[in-house]
Design a protein around this motif. Structure first.
Motif, PDB file in Angstrom:
ATOM      1  N   ARG A   1       0.845  -1.206   0.000  1.00  0.00           N
ATOM      2  CA  ARG A   1       0.000   0.000   0.000  1.00  0.00           C
ATOM      3  C   ARG A   1       0.881   1.257   0.000  1.00  0.00           C
ATOM      4  NH1 ARG A   1      -3.332   3.277  -0.935  1.00  0.00           N
ATOM      5  NH2 ARG A   1      -5.397   3.545  -0.025  1.00  0.00           N
TER       6      ARG A   1
ATOM      7  N   GLU B   1      -2.335   4.643  -6.908  1.00  0.00           N
ATOM      8  CA  GLU B   1      -2.956   3.328  -6.834  1.00  0.00           C
ATOM      9  C   GLU B   1      -3.672   2.968  -8.134  1.00  0.00           C
ATOM     10  OE1 GLU B   1      -3.342   5.766  -4.714  1.00  0.00           O
ATOM     11  OE2 GLU B   1      -2.897   5.096  -2.672  1.00  0.00           O
TER      12      GLU B   1
ATOM     13  N   LEU C   1      -9.792  -0.560  -5.927  1.00  0.00           N
ATOM     14  CA  LEU C   1      -8.341  -0.741  -5.995  1.00  0.00           C
ATOM     15  C   LEU C   1      -7.998  -2.140  -6.497  1.00  0.00           C
ATOM     16  CD1 LEU C   1      -7.157   0.867  -2.621  1.00  0.00           C
ATOM     17  CD2 LEU C   1      -7.129   1.908  -4.886  1.00  0.00           C
TER      18      LEU C   1
ATOM     19  N   VAL D   1      -5.934  -4.608  -5.782  1.00  0.00           N
ATOM     20  CA  VAL D   1      -5.047  -5.039  -4.704  1.00  0.00           C
ATOM     21  C   VAL D   1      -4.089  -6.141  -5.160  1.00  0.00           C
ATOM     22  CG1 VAL D   1      -4.956  -6.092  -2.408  1.00  0.00           C
ATOM     23  CG2 VAL D   1      -6.691  -4.355  -2.927  1.00  0.00           C
ATOM     24  N   GLN D   2      -4.602  -7.095  -5.936  1.00  0.00           N
ATOM     25  CA  GLN D   2      -3.754  -8.200  -6.390  1.00  0.00           C
ATOM     26  C   GLN D   2      -2.595  -7.685  -7.246  1.00  0.00           C
ATOM     27  OE1 GLN D   2      -5.815 -11.314  -8.476  1.00  0.00           O
ATOM     28  NE2 GLN D   2      -3.949 -12.474  -8.915  1.00  0.00           N
TER      29      GLN D   2
ATOM     30  N   ARG E   1      -0.022  -5.969  -4.977  1.00  0.00           N
ATOM     31  CA  ARG E   1       0.779  -6.947  -4.218  1.00  0.00           C
ATOM     32  C   ARG E   1       1.830  -7.588  -5.117  1.00  0.00           C
ATOM     33  NH1 ARG E   1      -4.194  -9.008  -1.355  1.00  0.00           N
ATOM     34  NH2 ARG E   1      -4.040  -8.315   0.813  1.00  0.00           N
TER      35      ARG E   1
ATOM     36  N   ASP F   1       2.540  -7.895   2.848  1.00  0.00           N
ATOM     37  CA  ASP F   1       1.337  -7.510   3.591  1.00  0.00           C
ATOM     38  C   ASP F   1       1.661  -6.983   4.989  1.00  0.00           C
ATOM     39  OD1 ASP F   1      -1.050  -8.044   1.928  1.00  0.00           O
ATOM     40  OD2 ASP F   1      -0.231 -10.067   1.849  1.00  0.00           O
TER      41      ASP F   1
END
Length: 275
Positions: free
Chosen positions: A98, A105, A116, A118-119, A122, A140
């Motif tokens: 993050r 983002e 977002l 997220v995957q 990451r 994480d």
């Protein structure tokens, strides 16, 4: 080879106060330019000019041959100049991925379903850290749980990922121990090897000499020296930064005065003398 960034006789004044005067430096792709000086030497003002926080009052500031007067950090970033400050500007409780994308983002979906990605964040964070040689098992985890050296390395990898051409590092090893400083310098060198022009601000000549190609010395807002690495040895770089003759004078002043043989008109006997 033309410079990515060139400052020529740049000055900055705050009213009657001279913060910077007549400073010149060049930053080339694949090289590290080290700016050295003690507190109050003008390093912070120089960073703010390059980063777009402050405009210079005199001299010329060029980016890839074009003269500029940057009006904001966003403008500097759009021109490929990324600055990593000593406080890093991270959110300690947020995960590493993050913080890696903070303010940039990626999203997926449209309209009310926009969210977002997220995957992607990451996976990209993990891949970019690995590409820089940073082995972080869990992206994480909150970034505040990382060591100071690891946080610096994440910031460097972030700048490389978002396409920086010039990376400005503000005292990245100032609050670190010997081992962590070595780790950070390793990734500073990795950014150089990736083709970036790096400006390393430091007060540590030993760290500068390990990775630097060019050295600019500041003292009280003015140039105190400018050298390519082959032109100067570490001892001389340290002497110039420390003040040279000023340090020798201070050493002379601090020499222990000899103990007088007579105090108050009486002879002082050495230990073990007398009856």
């Amino acid at each position: 080879m033309s410079a990515l960034v060139r400052l020529a006789d740049v000055s900055k004044y705050y009213g009657n106060i001279r913060a910077l005067e007549g400073v010149s430096l060049e930053v080339h792709a694949g090289e590290i330019t080290c700016v050295l000086g003690d507190n109050g030497a003008g390093k912070s003002t120089l960073i703010k000019i390059i980063a777009g926080l402050h405009r210079h009052d005199a001299g010329t500031f060029e980016i890839e041959g074009e003269e500029v007067r940057l009006g904001s950090p966003r403008e500097a970033l759009d021109r490929g100049i990324a600055t990593v400050y000593q406080d890093l500007a991270v959110v300690p409780l947020m995960p590493v991925w993050r913080n890696f994308f903070l303010g940039s983002e990626p999203t997926k979906g449209k309209g009310p379903f926009k969210r977002l990605d997220v995957q992607l964040m990451r996976e990209t964070t993990r891949a970019e850290l690995h590409r820089m040689g940073i082995d972080l098992h869990d992206v994480d985890q909150p970034i505040g749980t990382l060591s100071g050296g690891q946080r610096q390395c994440v910031a460097i990898a972030r700048a490389v990922h978002f396409g920086a051409k010039v990376l400005v590092l503000d005292e990245p090893t100032a609050a670190l121990g010997v081992k962590q400083s070595g780790v950070v310098l390793k990734y500073v060198a990795a950014a150089r090897d990736a083709g970036l022009g790096v400006v390393l601000i430091t007060h540590n000549p030993h760290h500068a000499y390990l990775v630097g190609d060019r050295f600019v010395l500041l003292k009280r807002g003015a140039m105190a020296g400018s050298h390519a690495k082959p032109e100067i040895a570490l001892d001389e770089l340290t002497r110039q930064m420390a003040g040279g003759s000023e340090l020798e004078q201070l050493s002379h002043e601090l020499e222990r005065a000899p103990v007088p043989d007579v105090i108050g008109g009486k002879h002082v006997e050495e230990p073990g003398q007398g009856a």
